[in-house]
Design a protein around this motif. Structure first.
Motif, PDB file in Angstrom:
ATOM      1  N   MET A   1       0.830  -1.212   0.000  1.00  0.00           N
ATOM      2  CA  MET A   1       0.000   0.000   0.000  1.00  0.00           C
ATOM      3  C   MET A   1       0.859   1.254   0.000  1.00  0.00           C
ATOM      4  SD  MET A   1      -3.122  -1.000  -0.175  1.00  0.00           S
ATOM      5  CE  MET A   1      -3.982   0.522   0.219  1.00  0.00           C
ATOM      6  N   ALA A   2       2.126   1.140   0.413  1.00  0.00           N
ATOM      7  CA  ALA A   2       3.011   2.302   0.458  1.00  0.00           C
ATOM      8  C   ALA A   2       3.600   2.642  -0.898  1.00  0.00           C
ATOM      9  CB  ALA A   2       4.129   2.060   1.463  1.00  0.00           C
ATOM     10  N   GLY A   9       5.514   4.822 -11.843  1.00  0.00           N
ATOM     11  CA  GLY A   9       4.987   4.345 -13.112  1.00  0.00           C
ATOM     12  C   GLY A   9       4.281   3.021 -12.896  1.00  0.00           C
ATOM     13  N   SER A  10       3.215   2.805 -13.627  1.00  0.00           N
ATOM     14  CA  SER A  10       2.382   1.628 -13.383  1.00  0.00           C
ATOM     15  C   SER A  10       3.152   0.322 -13.545  1.00  0.00           C
ATOM     16  CB  SER A  10       1.175   1.638 -14.337  1.00  0.00           C
ATOM     17  OG  SER A  10       0.364   0.510 -14.119  1.00  0.00           O
ATOM     18  N   ARG A  11       3.967   0.208 -14.603  1.00  0.00           N
ATOM     19  CA  ARG A  11       4.687  -1.047 -14.842  1.00  0.00           C
ATOM     20  C   ARG A  11       5.729  -1.309 -13.763  1.00  0.00           C
ATOM     21  NH1 ARG A  11       6.921  -2.370 -20.735  1.00  0.00           N
ATOM     22  NH2 ARG A  11       4.644  -2.467 -21.004  1.00  0.00           N
ATOM     23  N   ASN A  12       6.546  -0.305 -13.435  1.00  0.00           N
ATOM     24  CA  ASN A  12       7.574  -0.488 -12.406  1.00  0.00           C
ATOM     25  C   ASN A  12       6.955  -0.757 -11.038  1.00  0.00           C
ATOM     26  OD1 ASN A  12       9.689  -0.080 -14.210  1.00  0.00           O
ATOM     27  ND2 ASN A  12       9.706   2.142 -13.869  1.00  0.00           N
ATOM     28  N   ALA A  13       5.856  -0.067 -10.754  1.00  0.00           N
ATOM     29  CA  ALA A  13       5.190  -0.285  -9.469  1.00  0.00           C
ATOM     30  C   ALA A  13       4.599  -1.688  -9.397  1.00  0.00           C
ATOM     31  CB  ALA A  13       4.089   0.761  -9.271  1.00  0.00           C
ATOM     32  N   SER A  14       4.058  -2.167 -10.515  1.00  0.00           N
ATOM     33  CA  SER A  14       3.498  -3.523 -10.534  1.00  0.00           C
ATOM     34  C   SER A  14       4.585  -4.559 -10.316  1.00  0.00           C
ATOM     35  CB  SER A  14       2.776  -3.780 -11.862  1.00  0.00           C
ATOM     36  OG  SER A  14       1.640  -2.945 -11.999  1.00  0.00           O
ATOM     37  N   ASN A  15       5.730  -4.372 -10.973  1.00  0.00           N
ATOM     38  CA  ASN A  15       6.844  -5.302 -10.779  1.00  0.00           C
ATOM     39  C   ASN A  15       7.292  -5.315  -9.325  1.00  0.00           C
ATOM     40  OD1 ASN A  15       6.871  -5.983 -13.499  1.00  0.00           O
ATOM     41  ND2 ASN A  15       8.412  -4.439 -14.022  1.00  0.00           N
ATOM     42  N   ARG A  16       7.369  -4.143  -8.721  1.00  0.00           N
ATOM     43  CA  ARG A  16       7.768  -4.062  -7.316  1.00  0.00           C
ATOM     44  C   ARG A  16       6.718  -4.696  -6.416  1.00  0.00           C
ATOM     45  NH1 ARG A  16      11.460  -4.857  -3.880  1.00  0.00           N
ATOM     46  NH2 ARG A  16      11.463  -3.492  -2.060  1.00  0.00           N
ATOM     47  N   PHE A  17       5.451  -4.517  -6.755  1.00  0.00           N
ATOM     48  CA  PHE A  17       4.354  -5.113  -5.987  1.00  0.00           C
ATOM     49  C   PHE A  17       4.486  -6.631  -5.961  1.00  0.00           C
ATOM     50  CE2 PHE A  17       0.233  -7.221  -6.041  1.00  0.00           C
ATOM     51  CZ  PHE A  17      -0.396  -6.702  -4.915  1.00  0.00           C
ATOM     52  N   TYR A  18       4.694  -7.238  -7.123  1.00  0.00           N
ATOM     53  CA  TYR A  18       4.790  -8.700  -7.193  1.00  0.00           C
ATOM     54  C   TYR A  18       6.056  -9.210  -6.501  1.00  0.00           C
ATOM     55  CZ  TYR A  18       0.915  -8.568 -10.481  1.00  0.00           C
ATOM     56  OH  TYR A  18      -0.317  -8.368 -11.068  1.00  0.00           O
ATOM     57  N   LEU A  83     -10.776 -15.535 -10.522  1.00  0.00           N
ATOM     58  CA  LEU A  83     -10.481 -14.105 -10.558  1.00  0.00           C
ATOM     59  C   LEU A  83     -10.847 -13.429  -9.238  1.00  0.00           C
ATOM     60  CD1 LEU A  83     -11.681 -13.046 -14.133  1.00  0.00           C
ATOM     61  CD2 LEU A  83      -9.338 -13.177 -13.308  1.00  0.00           C
ATOM     62  N   PHE A  84     -12.052 -13.726  -8.737  1.00  0.00           N
ATOM     63  CA  PHE A  84     -12.497 -13.080  -7.504  1.00  0.00           C
ATOM     64  C   PHE A  84     -11.703 -13.561  -6.290  1.00  0.00           C
ATOM     65  CE2 PHE A  84     -16.208 -11.872 -10.004  1.00  0.00           C
ATOM     66  CZ  PHE A  84     -16.462 -10.594  -9.511  1.00  0.00           C
ATOM     67  N   LEU A  85     -11.373 -14.852  -6.261  1.00  0.00           N
ATOM     68  CA  LEU A  85     -10.599 -15.362  -5.130  1.00  0.00           C
ATOM     69  C   LEU A  85      -9.221 -14.701  -5.068  1.00  0.00           C
ATOM     70  CD1 LEU A  85     -10.298 -17.320  -2.754  1.00  0.00           C
ATOM     71  CD2 LEU A  85      -9.468 -19.031  -4.380  1.00  0.00           C
ATOM     72  N   GLU A  86      -8.557 -14.612  -6.225  1.00  0.00           N
ATOM     73  CA  GLU A  86      -7.243 -13.976  -6.252  1.00  0.00           C
ATOM     74  C   GLU A  86      -7.338 -12.492  -5.921  1.00  0.00           C
ATOM     75  OE1 GLU A  86      -4.361 -15.572  -6.455  1.00  0.00           O
ATOM     76  OE2 GLU A  86      -5.617 -17.361  -6.421  1.00  0.00           O
ATOM     77  N   PHE A  87      -8.448 -11.869  -6.290  1.00  0.00           N
ATOM     78  CA  PHE A  87      -8.647 -10.463  -5.935  1.00  0.00           C
ATOM     79  C   PHE A  87      -8.735 -10.307  -4.419  1.00  0.00           C
ATOM     80  CE2 PHE A  87     -11.600  -7.000  -4.879  1.00  0.00           C
ATOM     81  CZ  PHE A  87     -10.946  -5.925  -5.466  1.00  0.00           C
ATOM     82  N   PHE A  88      -9.522 -11.165  -3.773  1.00  0.00           N
ATOM     83  CA  PHE A  88      -9.662 -11.078  -2.314  1.00  0.00           C
ATOM     84  C   PHE A  88      -8.388 -11.503  -1.585  1.00  0.00           C
ATOM     85  CE2 PHE A  88     -14.278 -11.380  -3.359  1.00  0.00           C
ATOM     86  CZ  PHE A  88     -14.645 -10.164  -2.803  1.00  0.00           C
ATOM     87  N   SER A  91      -3.909 -10.569  -4.829  1.00  0.00           N
ATOM     88  CA  SER A  91      -2.945 -10.984  -5.838  1.00  0.00           C
ATOM     89  C   SER A  91      -2.679  -9.914  -6.885  1.00  0.00           C
ATOM     90  CB  SER A  91      -3.435 -12.257  -6.538  1.00  0.00           C
ATOM     91  OG  SER A  91      -3.585 -13.315  -5.623  1.00  0.00           O
ATOM     92  N   TYR A  92      -3.516  -8.905  -6.954  1.00  0.00           N
ATOM     93  CA  TYR A  92      -3.387  -7.876  -7.972  1.00  0.00           C
ATOM     94  C   TYR A  92      -3.024  -6.538  -7.320  1.00  0.00           C
ATOM     95  CZ  TYR A  92      -6.409 -11.429 -10.067  1.00  0.00           C
ATOM     96  OH  TYR A  92      -6.953 -12.611 -10.485  1.00  0.00           O
ATOM     97  N   PRO A  93      -2.280  -5.691  -8.021  1.00  0.00           N
ATOM     98  CA  PRO A  93      -1.984  -4.360  -7.483  1.00  0.00           C
ATOM     99  C   PRO A  93      -3.271  -3.580  -7.217  1.00  0.00           C
ATOM    100  CG  PRO A  93      -0.569  -4.851  -9.366  1.00  0.00           C
ATOM    101  CD  PRO A  93      -1.599  -5.942  -9.305  1.00  0.00           C
ATOM    102  N   TRP A  94      -3.298  -2.865  -6.119  1.00  0.00           N
ATOM    103  CA  TRP A  94      -4.535  -2.205  -5.708  1.00  0.00           C
ATOM    104  C   TRP A  94      -4.929  -1.079  -6.635  1.00  0.00           C
ATOM    105  CZ3 TRP A  94      -3.756   2.923  -4.717  1.00  0.00           C
ATOM    106  CH2 TRP A  94      -2.452   3.330  -4.375  1.00  0.00           C
ATOM    107  N   TRP A  95      -3.992  -0.547  -7.429  1.00  0.00           N
ATOM    108  CA  TRP A  95      -4.304   0.575  -8.314  1.00  0.00           C
ATOM    109  C   TRP A  95      -4.705   0.120  -9.722  1.00  0.00           C
ATOM    110  CZ3 TRP A  95       0.566  -0.638  -6.529  1.00  0.00           C
ATOM    111  CH2 TRP A  95       1.447  -1.157  -7.463  1.00  0.00           C
TER     112      TRP A  95
END
Length: 202
Positions: A1-2, A9-18, A83-88, A91-95
């Motif tokens: 969340m931080a 940037g969306s791509r770099n942030a997503s990579n860092r998230f995972y 999809l919904f289980l992984e969302f809860f 598993s996906y970036p919040w943004w």
């Protein structure tokens, strides 16, 4: 969340998230998924072999069709459920708009799978016997197209089970029962016609 995805940037942030998620996530979800997979196999075994080792196809053409359409709907439902289980599970970036795009394809998937089930029902035209016993001994002289579909689907189910992708294990087992029912029905009908044909020849 931080993570500041606008700054990174969306791509770099997503990579860092995972990367962070892989670093800190335990194996609890994997254990849960394997548990659900074993539960599905256990329930399926109890339903199919509850009265012994013999398994029969549905007793009417309508029931065979319901199995096919049920397999199609379970496949689509499994995709949505995953999809919904992984969302809860986070598993996906919040943004990210992670749910919208995949869900847009659900009607297309439903049309494809329901159409495939309906197409396979053509096997019940002509010589077909509902309620036929399902046995591996029926391979010789049977419809090899459905044997092929059965083997390919069995491999897919095995891969899903190995990866603990339990959402597709249940639909896969229903597809197996559907293909086996069509295969057994064609085999039983052809076998019942053989004595008549031999008698006519005599």
């Amino acid at each position: 969340m931080a993570l500041d995805w606008q700054e990174l940037g969306s791509r770099n942030a997503s990579n860092r998230f995972y990367e962070l998620r892989d670093e800190y996530l335990s194996n609890k979800y994997k254990f849960q998924d394997y548990g659900f997979t074993l539960l599905i196999f256990g329930c399926a075994t109890l339903i199919l072999f509850g009265n012994g080792l013999s398994v029969n196809a549905p007793t009417s053409n309508v029931k065979v069709a319901l199995v096919g359409f049920g397999a199609a709907l379970l496949t689509v439902s499994g995709y949505v459920g995953d999809l919904f289980l992984e969302f809860f599970r986070g598993s996906y970036p919040w943004w990210a708009d992670s749910m919208g795009i995949p869900l847009m394809g659900v009607p297309v998937f439903a049309f494809i799978f329901i159409g495939w089930a309906a197409l396979n029902l053509l096997a019940m035209n002509g010589k077909f016997k509902a309620g036929a016993p399902i046995s591996i001994r029926q391979i010789k002289g049977s419809n090899y197209f459905y044997v092929f579909l059965f083997v390919v689907t069995a491999l897919i189910v095995a891969l899903c089970a190995a990866e603990a992708y339990f959402w597709m294990v249940l639909p896969g087992l229903v597809w197996l029962y559907f293909y086996a029912s069509l295969w057994a029905g064609r085999y039983a009908a052809n076998k019942s016609m053989q004595p008549t044909a031999n008698a006519s020849a005599d």
